[in-house]
Write a protein that holds these residues in place. Structure first.
Motif, short mmCIF file in Angstrom:
data_model
loop_
_atom_site.label_atom_id
_atom_site.label_comp_id
_atom_site.label_asym_id
_atom_site.label_seq_id
_atom_site.Cartn_x
_atom_site.Cartn_y
_atom_site.Cartn_z
N LYS A 47 1.69 -9.04 3.82
CA LYS A 47 1.42 -9.53 5.18
C LYS A 47 0.12 -8.94 5.74
O LYS A 47 -0.67 -9.63 6.37
CB LYS A 47 2.59 -9.18 6.10
N PHE A 48 -0.10 -7.65 5.47
CA PHE A 48 -1.31 -6.99 5.95
C PHE A 48 -2.56 -7.60 5.30
O PHE A 48 -3.55 -7.88 5.96
CB PHE A 48 -1.25 -5.48 5.68
N LEU A 49 -2.49 -7.85 3.99
CA LEU A 49 -3.61 -8.45 3.28
C LEU A 49 -3.90 -9.85 3.82
O LEU A 49 -5.06 -10.20 4.04
CB LEU A 49 -3.34 -8.49 1.78
N LYS A 50 -2.85 -10.64 4.06
CA LYS A 50 -3.03 -11.98 4.63
C LYS A 50 -3.68 -11.90 6.00
O LYS A 50 -4.61 -12.66 6.31
CB LYS A 50 -1.68 -12.69 4.70
N LEU A 51 -3.23 -10.96 6.83
CA LEU A 51 -3.81 -10.77 8.16
C LEU A 51 -5.28 -10.37 8.06
O LEU A 51 -6.13 -10.89 8.79
CB LEU A 51 -3.02 -9.70 8.93
N LEU A 52 -5.59 -9.49 7.13
CA LEU A 52 -6.97 -9.04 6.92
C LEU A 52 -7.85 -10.21 6.47
O LEU A 52 -8.95 -10.41 7.00
CB LEU A 52 -7.00 -7.92 5.87
N ILE A 53 -7.36 -11.01 5.53
CA ILE A 53 -8.10 -12.18 5.05
C ILE A 53 -8.36 -13.15 6.19
O ILE A 53 -9.48 -13.64 6.37
CB ILE A 53 -7.35 -12.86 3.89
N ASP A 54 -7.34 -13.44 6.98
CA ASP A 54 -7.48 -14.38 8.10
C ASP A 54 -8.41 -13.82 9.18
O ASP A 54 -9.28 -14.53 9.69
CB ASP A 54 -6.12 -14.71 8.71
N THR A 55 -8.23 -12.57 9.53
CA THR A 55 -9.01 -11.96 10.61
C THR A 55 -10.49 -11.89 10.26
O THR A 55 -11.35 -12.19 11.09
CB THR A 55 -8.49 -10.53 10.92
N LEU A 56 -10.80 -11.52 9.03
CA LEU A 56 -12.19 -11.37 8.61
C LEU A 56 -12.76 -12.66 8.01
O LEU A 56 -13.91 -12.68 7.57
CB LEU A 56 -12.32 -10.22 7.60
N GLU A 57 -11.93 -13.73 7.97
CA GLU A 57 -12.32 -15.02 7.42
C GLU A 57 -12.85 -14.88 5.99
O GLU A 57 -13.88 -15.45 5.62
CB GLU A 57 -13.34 -15.71 8.33
N LEU B 277 1.21 4.72 9.40
CA LEU B 277 1.20 3.27 9.26
C LEU B 277 0.69 2.86 7.87
O LEU B 277 1.29 2.00 7.21
CB LEU B 277 0.32 2.64 10.35
N ILE B 278 -0.38 3.47 7.41
CA ILE B 278 -0.93 3.18 6.08
C ILE B 278 0.10 3.49 5.01
O ILE B 278 0.30 2.70 4.08
CB ILE B 278 -2.24 3.95 5.84
N SER C 264 1.66 0.80 2.44
CA SER C 264 1.44 1.02 1.00
C SER C 264 2.73 1.04 0.20
O SER C 264 2.75 0.65 -0.96
CB SER C 264 0.69 2.34 0.77
N SER C 265 3.79 1.49 0.81
CA SER C 265 5.05 1.64 0.08
C SER C 265 5.96 0.42 0.19
O SER C 265 7.04 0.41 -0.36
CB SER C 265 5.79 2.89 0.56
N ASN C 266 5.51 -0.62 0.89
CA ASN C 266 6.35 -1.79 1.10
C ASN C 266 5.55 -3.03 0.68
O ASN C 266 4.60 -3.43 1.37
CB ASN C 266 6.75 -1.87 2.58
N ASP C 267 5.94 -3.65 -0.44
CA ASP C 267 5.19 -4.80 -0.96
C ASP C 267 5.13 -5.95 0.03
O ASP C 267 4.11 -6.63 0.13
CB ASP C 267 5.80 -5.28 -2.28
#
Length: 167
Positions: A25-35, A12-13, A17-20
């Motif tokens: 999307k993962f970074l946005k989810l991380l930002i939202d999840t961790l506020e 999964l990682i 990592s290989s798909n911008d």
């Protein structure tokens, strides 16, 4: 209880990592999840208040700049490593009942200042240009430190003009 399959996690990682698009999307989810707060440096850099940051400033992961209710000025081409706290606020007197206010002191880093990892810079300090704050330094109420200085230790000791090259 779920068993974690390390191979599937690594797969999964690798795909993220290989798909911008997936990475974004993962970074946005991380930002939202961790506020986390978005800023121009990275979501894992915490910026509070309105510090004045110069051009070409680098701030490493898990570092904090707290200028809420006070003033932090960071000059051009400063490099702030990971795990650094630059914080104008000091609430210890309020916490133990000696004051009703949080003390706040101005922090200035002139141009070309390096701050090493795991350092703390508290209020009431001006660090002159072309100076280095060594890793792990605790600098509180440091006053005015001249350019080309090395600041290191806990408590911090200032080696004035340490980096000044004599002609």
């Amino acid at each position: 209880m779920r068993v974690i399959d390390n191979d599937k996690i690594q797969e999964l990682i690798n795909s993220i990592s290989s798909n911008d698009n997936l990475k974004e999307k993962f970074l946005k989810l991380l930002i939202d999840t961790l506020e986390l707060r978005e800023n121009e440096y990275h979501p894992l850099v915490f910026v509070n208040g309105s510090p004045k940051l110069g051009k070409d400033v680098f701030i490493g992961f898990f570092s904090e700049i707290n200028a809420k209710g006070g003033e932090v000025i960071i000059g051009d081409k400063c490099d702030i490593a990971s795990f650094v706290s630059i914080n104008i606020a000091d609430s210890h007197s309020r916490t133990i009942g000696l004051s009703n206010e949080i003390a706040r002191g101005k922090i200035i880093l002139e141009n070309n200042v390096f701050v090493g990892s795991h350092s703390f810079i508290g209020g009431n300090v001006k660090i002159g240009h072309n100076s280095v704050v060594a890793a792990g330094t605790i600098l509180i109420n440091g006053g005015e430190i001249p350019p080309y200085s090395l600041i290191k230790g806990n408590p911090a000791k200032v080696y004035k003009k340490y980096y000044l090259k004599e002609g």
